[in-house]
Scaffold this motif. Structure first.
Motif, PDB file in Angstrom:
ATOM      1  N   ALA A  97       7.938  12.362  12.677  1.00 38.48           N
ATOM      2  CA  ALA A  97       7.043  12.270  11.400  1.00 38.48           C
ATOM      3  C   ALA A  97       5.859  11.606  11.414  1.00 38.48           C
ATOM      4  O   ALA A  97       5.689  10.819  12.559  1.00 38.48           O
ATOM      5  CB  ALA A  97       7.978  11.706  10.321  1.00 38.48           C
ATOM      6  N   ASP A  98       4.959  11.331  10.486  1.00 39.94           N
ATOM      7  CA  ASP A  98       3.815  10.433  10.509  1.00 39.94           C
ATOM      8  C   ASP A  98       3.832   9.670   9.640  1.00 39.94           C
ATOM      9  O   ASP A  98       4.197   8.617   9.691  1.00 39.94           O
ATOM     10  CB  ASP A  98       2.442  11.468  10.613  1.00 39.94           C
ATOM     11  CG  ASP A  98       1.226  10.800  10.776  1.00 39.94           C
ATOM     12  OD1 ASP A  98       1.303   9.914  11.568  1.00 39.94           O
ATOM     13  OD2 ASP A  98       0.092  11.393  10.615  1.00 39.94           O
ATOM     14  N   ASN A  99       3.159  10.073   8.313  1.00 41.20           N
ATOM     15  CA  ASN A  99       3.247   9.253   7.207  1.00 41.20           C
ATOM     16  C   ASN A  99       4.239   9.131   6.317  1.00 41.20           C
ATOM     17  O   ASN A  99       4.872  10.124   6.136  1.00 41.20           O
ATOM     18  CB  ASN A  99       1.716   9.323   6.529  1.00 41.20           C
ATOM     19  CG  ASN A  99       0.612   9.229   7.462  1.00 41.20           C
ATOM     20  OD1 ASN A  99       0.489   8.442   7.958  1.00 41.20           O
ATOM     21  ND2 ASN A  99      -0.324  10.340   7.162  1.00 41.20           N
ATOM     22  N   ALA A 156       5.640   6.331   8.738  1.00 41.41           N
ATOM     23  CA  ALA A 156       7.187   6.187   8.141  1.00 41.41           C
ATOM     24  C   ALA A 156       8.027   5.325   9.043  1.00 41.41           C
ATOM     25  O   ALA A 156       7.883   5.628  10.333  1.00 41.41           O
ATOM     26  CB  ALA A 156       7.472   7.639   7.843  1.00 41.41           C
ATOM     27  N   LEU A 157       8.668   4.573   8.368  1.00 43.40           N
ATOM     28  CA  LEU A 157       9.955   3.774   8.960  1.00 43.40           C
ATOM     29  C   LEU A 157      11.091   4.289   8.408  1.00 43.40           C
ATOM     30  O   LEU A 157      11.033   4.929   7.449  1.00 43.40           O
ATOM     31  CB  LEU A 157       9.749   2.315   8.664  1.00 43.40           C
ATOM     32  CG  LEU A 157       8.419   1.566   8.801  1.00 43.40           C
ATOM     33  CD1 LEU A 157       8.297   0.079   8.436  1.00 43.40           C
ATOM     34  CD2 LEU A 157       8.013   1.703  10.181  1.00 43.40           C
ATOM     35  N   GLN A 215       1.041  -1.236  -0.069  1.00 41.96           N
ATOM     36  CA  GLN A 215       0.015   0.130   0.045  1.00 41.96           C
ATOM     37  C   GLN A 215       0.871   1.498   0.058  1.00 41.96           C
ATOM     38  O   GLN A 215       0.457   2.099  -0.829  1.00 41.96           O
ATOM     39  CB  GLN A 215      -0.912   0.155   1.216  1.00 41.96           C
ATOM     40  CG  GLN A 215      -1.831  -1.281   1.141  1.00 41.96           C
ATOM     41  CD  GLN A 215      -2.829  -1.254   2.384  1.00 41.96           C
ATOM     42  OE1 GLN A 215      -3.359  -0.390   2.866  1.00 41.96           O
ATOM     43  NE2 GLN A 215      -2.551  -2.162   3.369  1.00 41.96           N
ATOM     44  N   LYS A 216       1.962   1.230   0.902  1.00 39.50           N
ATOM     45  CA  LYS A 216       2.865   2.391   0.687  1.00 39.50           C
ATOM     46  C   LYS A 216       3.484   2.561  -0.683  1.00 39.50           C
ATOM     47  O   LYS A 216       3.692   3.856  -1.021  1.00 39.50           O
ATOM     48  CB  LYS A 216       3.890   2.065   1.842  1.00 39.50           C
ATOM     49  CG  LYS A 216       3.530   2.184   3.205  1.00 39.50           C
ATOM     50  CD  LYS A 216       4.702   2.017   4.186  1.00 39.50           C
ATOM     51  CE  LYS A 216       4.036   1.993   5.602  1.00 39.50           C
ATOM     52  NZ  LYS A 216       5.566   1.803   6.624  1.00 39.50           N
ATOM     53  N   VAL A 231      11.002   8.455  13.320  1.00 37.81           N
ATOM     54  CA  VAL A 231      10.183   7.819  12.597  1.00 37.81           C
ATOM     55  C   VAL A 231       9.884   6.576  13.364  1.00 37.81           C
ATOM     56  O   VAL A 231      10.447   6.364  14.503  1.00 37.81           O
ATOM     57  CB  VAL A 231      10.502   7.299  11.026  1.00 37.81           C
ATOM     58  CG1 VAL A 231      10.565   8.561  10.250  1.00 37.81           C
ATOM     59  CG2 VAL A 231      11.806   6.578  11.433  1.00 37.81           C
ATOM     60  N   LYS A 232       8.785   5.913  13.153  1.00 34.81           N
ATOM     61  CA  LYS A 232       8.411   4.548  13.782  1.00 34.81           C
ATOM     62  C   LYS A 232       9.580   3.313  13.646  1.00 34.81           C
ATOM     63  O   LYS A 232      10.127   3.266  12.649  1.00 34.81           O
ATOM     64  CB  LYS A 232       7.085   3.886  13.299  1.00 34.81           C
ATOM     65  CG  LYS A 232       6.097   5.153  13.228  1.00 34.81           C
ATOM     66  CD  LYS A 232       5.684   5.305  15.129  1.00 34.81           C
ATOM     67  CE  LYS A 232       4.323   6.049  14.983  1.00 34.81           C
ATOM     68  NZ  LYS A 232       4.210   7.230  14.324  1.00 34.81           N
ATOM     69  N   PRO A 233       9.668   2.590  14.557  1.00 28.07           N
ATOM     70  CA  PRO A 233      10.546   1.395  14.418  1.00 28.07           C
ATOM     71  C   PRO A 233       9.852   0.310  13.722  1.00 28.07           C
ATOM     72  O   PRO A 233      10.789  -0.696  13.593  1.00 28.07           O
ATOM     73  CB  PRO A 233      11.122   1.206  15.637  1.00 28.07           C
ATOM     74  CG  PRO A 233       9.948   1.424  16.623  1.00 28.07           C
ATOM     75  CD  PRO A 233       9.168   2.690  15.927  1.00 28.07           C
ATOM     76  N   ALA A 234       8.692   0.182  13.570  1.00 26.70           N
ATOM     77  CA  ALA A 234       7.936  -0.907  13.098  1.00 26.70           C
ATOM     78  C   ALA A 234       6.871  -0.552  12.304  1.00 26.70           C
ATOM     79  O   ALA A 234       6.131   0.649  12.628  1.00 26.70           O
ATOM     80  CB  ALA A 234       7.516  -1.933  14.162  1.00 26.70           C
TER      81      ALA A 234
END
Length: 370
Positions: free
Chosen positions: A195-197, A235-236, A117-118, A225-228
């Motif tokens: 960040a978000d997306n 965002a990773l 999807q990303k 950003v997110k780690p997972a």
């Protein structure tokens, strides 16, 4: 600090939180299964998650089972609809990762269930060129344009668009502290951008970072950003690298961003806190120290806003400054409004807004506490 009102739950029929659990989560699972050919065992686990009558804890063998046992004390054995909405959403995504084997020993370990999807939502050449061309504007005009791009790019939320259709007209800002935002960016210090997306939102975030560094408005930028995989499109580190590869080889912005990563003026951070069901009141000390040392921390998106002020039934006139006074440093929220909690508005501000203004994605805010 005002007296805290009740947490937002999902057990009110027809409410936005209720629709997320009832409609959005099944839509998310369907898209995951459509995008990746998981084996029957995974498909069965995901279906079981959707049909679960009461909340079950993570398996005892999960690497973070003890953490979630602590974070979820009092939640397990209850209906998903009867626990705080913020916690329920967070735990849903953690359970989805468990069901798809993201942390397991098998072949799906480390595979982003939202990856297809990303990938389909990555910006095209035209968007890259438009943002690249902003360099030709006067500096103040660039600042205004990039703030707007980073703000409204927050509509690029795949989980939100699964059920909303994503075709909302941008109407207005319900709060606009843009002038105060740039007043805090005096230059030379560190800016933290949480960040978000990924995809179409991360692109203007990166161009904004380049502007801050190029103009000296910031000496260093930390991109958090997110780690997972989380909330579908969040965002990773890998998404940041994918985005950088989208810049054409001759793009000056892309060249400068890659150079900034190499020399350390831009750094990536992916603290496990960002995938916990906690608010910024519970931020760990190492992150709190980073925020305290920064000239400004910019929080992007709806989830970070809910974590900042608390996902509660606050009156909209509750002062933003009062609810964020605990935050360890100056903070700015750039958010497209896509859930119920909103604070910092003037008396009577809601009267001119449509009934669905909190969840339509057609309104946004810039709020700052120096």
């Amino acid at each position: 600090m005002p007296v805290e009102p009740p947490a937002i739950l999902s057990n009110v029929p027809g409410s936005f939180p209720e629709s997320v659990l009832r409609e959005r989560h099944p839509a998310i699972v369907a898209r995951v299964l459509d995008g990746i050919p998981y084996a029957p065992a995974v498909r069965d686990e995901l279906e079981r998650l959707l049909q679960e009558p009461v909340i079950e804890p993570l398996p005892a063998t999960a690497h973070d089972a003890a953490d979630w046992a602590r974070w979820g004390a009092g939640m397990y054995g209850r209906s998903w609809y009867d626990v705080p909405f913020l916690w329920a959403e967070n735990f849903f995504y953690r359970r989805l990762l468990d069901a798809t084997g993201y942390y397991g020993p098998g072949p799906w370990r480390g595979i982003d269930p939202f990856g297809p999807q990303k990938a389909a939502d990555l910006p095209g050449a035209a968007e890259l060129a438009e943002l690249d061309a902003l360099q030709d504007l006067q500096e103040d005009d660039q600042a205004a344009a990039l703030t707007a791009a980073a703000l409204w790019g927050n509509r690029a939320d795949l989980g939100f668009r699964l059920v909303s259709g994503g075709s909302h007209r941008v109407d207005e800002l319900v709060a606009d502290d843009t002038k105060a935002l740039w007043g805090l960016l005096r230059g030379g210090g560190t800016v933290c951008l949480v960040a978000d997306n990924a995809g179409r939102e991360l692109l203007p975030d990166l161009v904004l970072i380049d502007f801050l560094l190029r103009t000296g408005r910031a000496g260093r930028v930390e991109l958090h950003v997110k780690p997972a995989p989380y909330f579908v499109s969040d965002a990773l580190p890998a998404d940041v690298l994918d985005e950088l590869r989208r810049f054409p080889p001759r793009s000056a912005v892309g060249q400068r961003l890659r150079a900034a990563l190499r020399d350390g003026s831009l750094s990536l951070h992916a603290d496990r806190f960002y995938c916990a069901p906690l608010t910024f009141h519970d931020v760990p000390q190492d992150l709190a120290s980073r925020f305290a040392a920064a000239e400004l921390t910019i929080l992007k998106g709806d989830l970070n806003y809910r974590r900042l002020v608390g996902d509660r039934h606050w009156p909209v006139t509750t002062p933003f400054e009062e609810l964020t006074g605990y935050f360890p440093g100056a903070v700015a929220a750039l958010r497209t409004v896509k859930s119920d909690v909103v604070v910092g508005l003037g008396a009577g501000a809601e009267r001119s807004l449509p009934a669905s203004w909190r969840t339509s994605g057609a309104f946004a805010l810039v709020q700052v506490r120096g």
